[in-house]
Design a protein around this motif. Sequence first.
Motif, PDB file in Angstrom:
ATOM      1  N   UNK A   9       0.797  -1.228   0.000  1.00 20.79           N
ATOM      2  CA  UNK A   9       0.000   0.000   0.000  1.00 20.79           C
ATOM      3  C   UNK A   9       0.833   1.283   0.000  1.00 20.79           C
ATOM      4  N   UNK A  10       2.138   1.162  -0.106  1.00 21.14           N
ATOM      5  CA  UNK A  10       3.001   2.339  -0.141  1.00 21.14           C
ATOM      6  C   UNK A  10       3.323   2.677  -1.596  1.00 21.14           C
ATOM      7  N   UNK A  11       2.773   3.784  -2.088  1.00 21.11           N
ATOM      8  CA  UNK A  11       2.931   4.132  -3.496  1.00 21.11           C
ATOM      9  C   UNK A  11       4.393   4.339  -3.894  1.00 21.11           C
ATOM     10  N   UNK A  12       5.200   4.904  -3.012  1.00 20.24           N
ATOM     11  CA  UNK A  12       6.611   5.125  -3.325  1.00 20.24           C
ATOM     12  C   UNK A  12       7.344   3.792  -3.497  1.00 20.24           C
ATOM     13  N   UNK A  13       7.076   2.839  -2.604  1.00 20.86           N
ATOM     14  CA  UNK A  13       7.698   1.517  -2.732  1.00 20.86           C
ATOM     15  C   UNK A  13       7.217   0.811  -3.991  1.00 20.86           C
ATOM     16  N   UNK A  35      -4.790  -6.647   0.894  1.00 16.91           N
ATOM     17  CA  UNK A  35      -4.778  -8.108   0.798  1.00 16.91           C
ATOM     18  C   UNK A  35      -5.891  -8.581  -0.122  1.00 16.91           C
ATOM     19  N   UNK A  36      -7.091  -8.045   0.056  1.00 17.01           N
ATOM     20  CA  UNK A  36      -8.244  -8.469  -0.746  1.00 17.01           C
ATOM     21  C   UNK A  36      -8.039  -8.150  -2.229  1.00 17.01           C
ATOM     22  N   UNK A  37      -7.501  -6.979  -2.508  1.00 21.04           N
ATOM     23  CA  UNK A  37      -7.239  -6.597  -3.895  1.00 21.04           C
ATOM     24  C   UNK A  37      -6.184  -7.508  -4.513  1.00 21.04           C
ATOM     25  N   UNK A  38      -5.156  -7.839  -3.751  1.00 15.89           N
ATOM     26  CA  UNK A  38      -4.113  -8.737  -4.253  1.00 15.89           C
ATOM     27  C   UNK A  38      -4.689 -10.120  -4.574  1.00 15.89           C
ATOM     28  N   UNK A  54       6.008  -6.594   3.076  1.00 17.08           N
ATOM     29  CA  UNK A  54       5.608  -7.053   4.405  1.00 17.08           C
ATOM     30  C   UNK A  54       5.528  -5.952   5.446  1.00 17.08           C
ATOM     31  N   UNK A  55       5.959  -4.764   5.101  1.00 18.49           N
ATOM     32  CA  UNK A  55       5.999  -3.701   6.098  1.00 18.49           C
ATOM     33  C   UNK A  55       4.905  -2.662   5.969  1.00 18.49           C
ATOM     34  N   UNK A  56       3.753  -3.040   5.469  1.00 17.67           N
ATOM     35  CA  UNK A  56       2.678  -2.070   5.286  1.00 17.67           C
ATOM     36  C   UNK A  56       1.409  -2.523   6.002  1.00 17.67           C
ATOM     37  N   UNK A  57       0.551  -1.568   6.274  1.00 14.91           N
ATOM     38  CA  UNK A  57      -0.638  -1.850   7.086  1.00 14.91           C
ATOM     39  C   UNK A  57      -1.746  -2.581   6.330  1.00 14.91           C
ATOM     40  N   UNK A  79       9.049 -11.803  -0.571  1.00 19.43           N
ATOM     41  CA  UNK A  79       8.804 -10.780   0.439  1.00 19.43           C
ATOM     42  C   UNK A  79       9.678  -9.571   0.154  1.00 19.43           C
ATOM     43  N   UNK A  80       9.108  -8.397   0.327  1.00 20.06           N
ATOM     44  CA  UNK A  80       9.819  -7.135   0.180  1.00 20.06           C
ATOM     45  C   UNK A  80       9.927  -6.544   1.584  1.00 20.06           C
ATOM     46  N   UNK A  81      11.143  -6.587   2.149  1.00 25.71           N
ATOM     47  CA  UNK A  81      11.358  -6.235   3.555  1.00 25.71           C
ATOM     48  C   UNK A  81      12.090  -4.906   3.710  1.00 25.71           C
ATOM     49  N   UNK A  82      11.702  -4.128   4.720  1.00 32.15           N
ATOM     50  CA  UNK A  82      12.423  -2.893   5.021  1.00 32.15           C
ATOM     51  C   UNK A  82      13.879  -3.218   5.360  1.00 32.15           C
ATOM     52  N   UNK A  83      14.069  -4.188   6.241  1.00 28.92           N
ATOM     53  CA  UNK A  83      15.394  -4.721   6.540  1.00 28.92           C
ATOM     54  C   UNK A  83      15.204  -6.187   6.881  1.00 28.92           C
TER      55      UNK A  83
END
Length: 124
Positions: A9-13, A35-38, A54-57, A79-83
């Motif tokens: 849900x983060x447009x920049x990411x 999640x539902x849209x995915x 994985x780091x979004x609400x 998975x796309x992780x912040x760290x």
Amino acid sequence: MIRILIAGDNQANNKLLSDIISSDGFDLVSTASSTEEALRFYDMLRPDIIIIDLGVAMVDGCKLISTLCRRFGFVHGIAYLKKFSSEQYMDFVSAGGIDYVTKKDTSGLKAKILRILSGSSQGA
């Protein structure tokens, strides 16, 4: 052409991943912001790979990959992780995911996608 769906849900990411995917010669079929849209987009578009932030609400990555695996069998999920977090990564893999990439180092994304789709060894 390899078809990829992004869930986050983060447009920049999403824009960063979209640019990387396009420059690597892959086809971005869509981005999902929940999640539902995915789940709906995956069912409609049947991408080869789904990259899940994985780091979004609004996207529960472990729930998403688990549900996809139940519905469609084996799913190529990254998975796309912040760290890197071994706990977060292991939760994702236990739910059915395959690999990860961090937001600080996406340089290996293309190689991971190609390795996953060729059936080579899984994991980082």
